[in-house]
Design an enzyme around this catalytic site. Structure first.
Site, PDB file in Angstrom:
ATOM      1  N   HIS A 155       0.915  -1.169  -0.033  1.00 54.38           N
ATOM      2  CA  HIS A 155       0.032  -0.126   0.018  1.00 54.38           C
ATOM      3  C   HIS A 155       0.865   1.382  -0.039  1.00 54.38           C
ATOM      4  O   HIS A 155       0.504   2.344   0.624  1.00 54.38           O
ATOM      5  CB  HIS A 155      -0.916  -0.004   1.270  1.00 54.38           C
ATOM      6  CG  HIS A 155      -1.847  -0.979   1.223  1.00 54.38           C
ATOM      7  ND1 HIS A 155      -3.304  -0.957   0.567  1.00 54.38           N
ATOM      8  CD2 HIS A 155      -1.752  -2.372   1.737  1.00 54.38           C
ATOM      9  CE1 HIS A 155      -3.839  -2.093   0.630  1.00 54.38           C
ATOM     10  NE2 HIS A 155      -3.078  -2.893   1.415  1.00 54.38           N
ATOM     11  N   ASN A 169     -10.145  -2.902   2.527  1.00 53.24           N
ATOM     12  CA  ASN A 169     -10.062  -2.852   0.989  1.00 53.24           C
ATOM     13  C   ASN A 169     -11.092  -2.758   0.347  1.00 53.24           C
ATOM     14  O   ASN A 169     -12.188  -2.473   0.866  1.00 53.24           O
ATOM     15  CB  ASN A 169      -9.467  -4.239   0.618  1.00 53.24           C
ATOM     16  CG  ASN A 169      -7.938  -4.286   1.132  1.00 53.24           C
ATOM     17  OD1 ASN A 169      -6.986  -3.232   1.277  1.00 53.24           O
ATOM     18  ND2 ASN A 169      -7.393  -5.543   1.035  1.00 53.24           N
TER      19      ASN A 169
HETATM   20 FE1  HDE Z   1      -2.374  -4.860   5.704  1.00 56.05          FE
HETATM   21  N1  HDE Z   1      -0.587  -3.966   6.137  1.00 56.05           N
HETATM   22  N2  HDE Z   1      -1.803  -6.527   6.262  1.00 56.05           N
HETATM   23  N3  HDE Z   1      -4.221  -5.574   5.126  1.00 56.05           N
HETATM   24  N4  HDE Z   1      -3.025  -3.102   5.035  1.00 56.05           N
HETATM   25  C1  HDE Z   1      -0.277  -2.693   5.924  1.00 56.05           C
HETATM   26  O1  HDE Z   1       1.168  -1.454   7.383  1.00 56.05           O
HETATM   27  C2  HDE Z   1      -0.671  -6.932   7.002  1.00 56.05           C
HETATM   28  C3  HDE Z   1      -4.193  -6.765   5.051  1.00 56.05           C
HETATM   29  C4  HDE Z   1      -4.191  -2.662   4.651  1.00 56.05           C
HETATM   30  O2  HDE Z   1      -3.157   3.419   3.777  1.00 56.05           O
HETATM   31  C5  HDE Z   1       1.034  -2.384   6.409  1.00 56.05           C
HETATM   32  O3  HDE Z   1       1.143   1.051   7.594  1.00 56.05           O
HETATM   33  C6  HDE Z   1      -0.423  -8.184   7.397  1.00 56.05           C
HETATM   34  C7  HDE Z   1      -5.922  -7.265   5.015  1.00 56.05           C
HETATM   35  C8  HDE Z   1      -4.380  -1.322   4.091  1.00 56.05           C
HETATM   36  O4  HDE Z   1      -1.396   3.254   5.241  1.00 56.05           O
HETATM   37  C9  HDE Z   1       1.475  -3.564   7.165  1.00 56.05           C
HETATM   38  C10 HDE Z   1      -1.554  -8.760   6.886  1.00 56.05           C
HETATM   39  C11 HDE Z   1      -6.377  -5.873   4.835  1.00 56.05           C
HETATM   40  C12 HDE Z   1      -3.134  -0.996   4.224  1.00 56.05           C
HETATM   41  C13 HDE Z   1       0.393  -4.639   6.921  1.00 56.05           C
HETATM   42  C14 HDE Z   1      -2.405  -7.819   6.114  1.00 56.05           C
HETATM   43  C15 HDE Z   1      -5.310  -5.143   4.703  1.00 56.05           C
HETATM   44  C16 HDE Z   1      -2.374  -2.014   4.856  1.00 56.05           C
HETATM   45  C17 HDE Z   1       2.073  -1.867   5.563  1.00 56.05           C
HETATM   46  C18 HDE Z   1      -2.064 -10.126   6.848  1.00 56.05           C
HETATM   47  C19 HDE Z   1      -7.615  -5.481   4.325  1.00 56.05           C
HETATM   48  C20 HDE Z   1      -2.610   0.595   4.078  1.00 56.05           C
HETATM   49  C21 HDE Z   1       2.154  -0.285   5.591  1.00 56.05           C
HETATM   50  C22 HDE Z   1      -2.552 -10.776   8.316  1.00 56.05           C
HETATM   51  C23 HDE Z   1      -8.820  -5.614   5.327  1.00 56.05           C
HETATM   52  C24 HDE Z   1      -3.008   1.414   5.109  1.00 56.05           C
HETATM   53  C25 HDE Z   1       1.405  -0.093   7.047  1.00 56.05           C
HETATM   54  C26 HDE Z   1      -2.809   2.811   4.742  1.00 56.05           C
HETATM   55  C27 HDE Z   1      -0.868  -1.839   5.406  1.00 56.05           C
HETATM   56  C28 HDE Z   1       0.321  -6.203   7.301  1.00 56.05           C
HETATM   57  C29 HDE Z   1      -3.674  -7.973   5.233  1.00 56.05           C
HETATM   58  C30 HDE Z   1      -5.418  -3.422   4.564  1.00 56.05           C
HETATM   59  C31 HDE Z   1       2.958  -4.245   6.855  1.00 56.05           C
HETATM   60  C32 HDE Z   1       0.524  -8.743   8.204  1.00 56.05           C
HETATM   61  C33 HDE Z   1      -6.560  -8.408   5.123  1.00 56.05           C
HETATM   62  C34 HDE Z   1      -5.621  -0.674   3.576  1.00 56.05           C
HETATM   63  O5  HDE Z   1       1.457  -3.334   8.577  1.00 56.05           O
END
Ligand code: HDE
Length: 687
Positions: free
Chosen positions: A73, A145
């Site tokens: 993202h 999302n």
């Molecule tokens: Fe994320 N995800 N994610 N994700 N995610 C990040 O956090 C992570 C997941 C989502 O505009 C990171 O700040 C893991 C699902 C959005 O700043 C990080 C897993 C969904 C955004 C991270 C998921 C998301 C992130 C990268 C599996 C939808 C951007 C930078 C368990 C519900 C937020 C940050 C923004 C961002 C980890 C799965 C949505 C690395 C470990 C499911 C919208 O922390």
């Protein structure tokens, strides 16, 4: 006002001097600067001196301007806004943010997933939809999302998924898309990703605008009321402008026309007072419902059809202010799924559980300090009070000796510090769902083994055109995959979803249909869910839409005015395109200024087009490839094409056939609200 001053001692260059209300330029430490354009030298032609703290500070700060970009993202656009709770749901939750009539400040960031911060806006990709609510009880972050399900069921797989989809490790491409070997290698070996593969290959990943996409909390959460009773909940954002996507050829051309298409669209809409709005909806259900479904509600690869549990609208978000500074706000905003408030709680979804530690960790490494919550965009509006102390970049100055708990210093007249609240967040002791605890096992629940039922549900819920797009998207992506065994595995997997889909893709990539991949658990057929289709949930409206109007020398001013007032009267915007940026000399000799030049304003930037040309103007444009392409693409991208009678030769050259979307200029307003799906080739009805 800045007074400019030419410094004769330095080649007459421009220096801006403070005066009146203009602030004095200083170093970061407040020392006034007299010359910001010349470094300190030993003589006019001598070496630069180390003692020049003005130069050193300016360059050092610049050297450190970048911070690590988000691992996923990375490319995003953000805006401020307000959420208003419009329904009384106090029977479900005690969260103050949901008290009817309450208005809460929000900051929302939309993003692509795979590309880096400098990539483009329109790859085929999932979009992040993250909202930070600055509630009176602390920050609640709904980090979702634009697709209601996810590729994996367990957080431990996340690094594998992301490594496979991001640019390949050795060659550093592709920068932002999934059409490459490593993604499909991983996906074809991960049957649980099948449902989301269908979403990713659908038009959901090609939004026309960030303002025209849904958002989903994805996981099951819990709402907890004042009596401690909890209910399961799924969160939905519904765009007031309706759903809309672009078609693939249009998307590719959009990428060429404007890398910042979505960012610009959002910014300009808000800047122009056309504030995008989404309704927040909830699907609420209990354990009895959960237990009766053929899927596990804790499995993030599954959704709950809206036809089974209707979405109840409980509030509206309006984005009404652009960021003042992209870095300070959109880049530094730190979303944490752990940010919940009293009245909202997690579920045992193993994907959600894994996210709960990931985000805090990532923000600390990205923003460099444990005090990242003090950055203004992250700071709760109700002021954080606790005994956490010190750390890099502590910006607060806590007073007194009591930085521990329990303490009793307040009894002797010193501030004893904050105390717990009986109304504070308490993990619900009344979990609504399967809350089994038992042996420690690396295992998933039985129903998680059904990888295909909801992929089937998605397929049967699409329109014929949408199904054709999905089959073409798989064909396109697999055409970019080198190793034949990977292509074969994807198709073998698709046979469990739908035989016709598998056959279309196999045919598209020129492969014999392989045997089906054995299903771990036999899929079941679910009733189609019309709510999953974009085409069925589009709005016939010009609100939020833009019509491109092609004019040239000799165009009739009255016709341009008719078209403009019809479009604006219906809530749309007009963008005048002319061969020269200065505009066109109209039939009456007056000059009409254009908003953009033809070559730089291709028709994919618009939702519909109008061609207002004189006979001479049309004849001249027949020789302009960009003009012919402009019309050809608008027609091919299923858009309304309105034209003056004299413009017909240009339409003929562009291969525009007569249909209900090809209209006279005075029909533009009603024709432009639709897309003309019948023009698409290769669309078959569902067998
Ligand atoms: Fe994320 N995800 N994610 N994700 N995610 C990040 O956090 C992570 C997941 C989502 O505009 C990171 O700040 C893991 C699902 C959005 O700043 C990080 C897993 C969904 C955004 C991270 C998921 C998301 C992130 C990268 C599996 C939808 C951007 C930078 C368990 C519900 C937020 C940050 C923004 C961002 C980890 C799965 C949505 C690395 C470990 C499911 C919208 O922390």
């Amino acid at each position: 006002m800045t007074e400019q001053n030419r410094n004769p001692g330095n080649g007459g260059e421009t220096h801006q001097q403070a005066g009146g209300d203009v602030p004095v330029l200083t170093t970061n430490h407040g020392v006034p600067v007299s010359d910001n354009q010349n470094s300190l030298k030993s003589g006019a032609r001598g070496p630069t001196l180390l003692e020049d703290f003005v130069l050193r500070e300016k360059i050092f700060h610049f050297d450190h301007e970048r911070i690590p970009e988000r691992i996923v993202h990375a490319r995003g656009s953000g805006a401020h806004g307000v959420f208003e709770a419009t329904d009384d749901i106090s029977d479900l939750t005690r969260a103050a943010v949901f008290t009817k009539g309450t208005k809460t400040e929000v900051f929302t960031r939309f993003s692509t997933v795979a590309g880096g911060a400098g990539s483009v806006d329109t790859p085929r990709d999932v979009r992040g939809f993250a909202v930070k609510f600055y509630t009176t009880e602390g920050n609640w972050d709904l980090v979702g999302n634009n697709i209601p399900v996810f590729f994996i069921q367990d957080a431990i797989k996340f690094p594998d998924l992301i490594h496979s989809v991001k640019m390949e490790a050795d060659r550093a491409y592709p920068q932002a898309g999934s059409a490459h070997d490593t993604f499909w290698d991983w996906a074809s070996l991960t049957p649980e990703s099948t449902h989301m593969q269908l979403w990713a290959m659908s038009d959901r990943t090609l939004p026309r605008s960030l303002r025209m996409m849904e958002g989903f909390g994805v996981h099951t959460f819990q709402l907890v009321n004042a009596e401690g009773k909890s209910s399961f909940v799924k969160f939905h954002w519904k765009p007031r402008l309706g759903l809309q996507s672009t078609i693939w050829d249009e998307t590719l051309k959009l990428q060429a026309a404007d890398n910042d298409y979505h960012r610009r669209d959002l910014w300009e809409a808000i800047d122009g007072g056309d504030f995008p709005e989404w309704d927040l909806g909830i699907q609420v259900f209990d354990k009895a419902f959960a237990d009766a479904q053929p899927y596990d509600v804790l499995d993030s690869t599954k959704l709950i059809p809206e036809e089974d549990v209707p979405v109840r609208i409980i509030g509206t978000m309006t984005l009404n202010r652009n960021a003042d500074n992209f870095f300070a706000e959109t880049e530094q905003v730190a979303f944490l799924p752990t940010n919940v408030v009293p009245g909202i709680d997690f579920s045992n979804d193993p994907l959600l559980q894994g996210r709960l530690f990931s985000y805090l960790d990532t923000q600390k490494s990205r923003l460099g300090t444990t005090n990242f919550h003090q950055i203004p965009i992250n700071a709760p509006r109700n002021d954080a009070q606790n005994f956490q102390r010190d750390g890099m970049m502590q910006t607060k100055v806590p007073k007194g000796r009591a930085n521990y708990e329990p303490n009793s210093l307040s009894v002797i007249g010193e501030d004893g510090g904050p105390r717990e609240s009986p109304n504070g967040f308490a993990t619900t002791t009344n979990p609504t769902g399967p809350d089994e605890q038992g042996e420690k096992l690396r295992i998933r629940a039985e129903l998680f083994g059904d990888h295909y039922s909801q992929a089937r549900l998605f397929w049967v819920s699409m329109t014929d055109n949408e199904r054709a797009h999905i089959a073409s998207a798989f064909t396109f992506e697999l055409s970019k995959v080198g190793p034949a065994h990977i292509r074969k595995r994807v198709v073998a997997n698709l046979r469990n979803v739908n035989e016709e889909l598998a056959a279309r893709v196999a045919d598209g990539i020129g492969m014999d249909l392989p045997p089906a991949n054995p299903a771990f658990r036999e899929p079941v057929d679910m009733a189609p869910s019309p709510a999953l289709s974009i085409q069925r949930n589009m709005k016939d409206t010009l609100a939020g839409r833009m019509v491109g109007v092609l004019i040239a020398d000799g165009s009739d001013g009255a016709e341009i005015d008719t078209v403009t007032s019809a479009i604006e009267g219906a809530g749309g915007k007009v963008f005048l395109v002319a061969p020269k940026v200065g505009g066109a000399k109209l039939a009456d000799g007056s000059m009409k200024e254009a908003h953009g030049q033809l070559a730089g304003s291709p028709s994919q930037l618009f939702d519909a087009v109008a061609v207002v040309l004189s006979a001479d103007g049309a004849r001249a444009l027949l020789k302009e490839g960009a003009a012919v392409q402009w019309v050809m693409d608008a027609f091919g991208h299923l858009k309304a094409v309105a034209a003056s009678a004299d413009a017909r030769p240009l339409l003929d050259r562009a291969g525009v056939e007569k249909d209900e979307g090809v209209v006279a200029l005075d029909q533009i307003a009603s024709a432009a609200t639709k897309r003309y799906w019948a023009r698409e080739d290769g669309v078959r009805t569902l067998a």
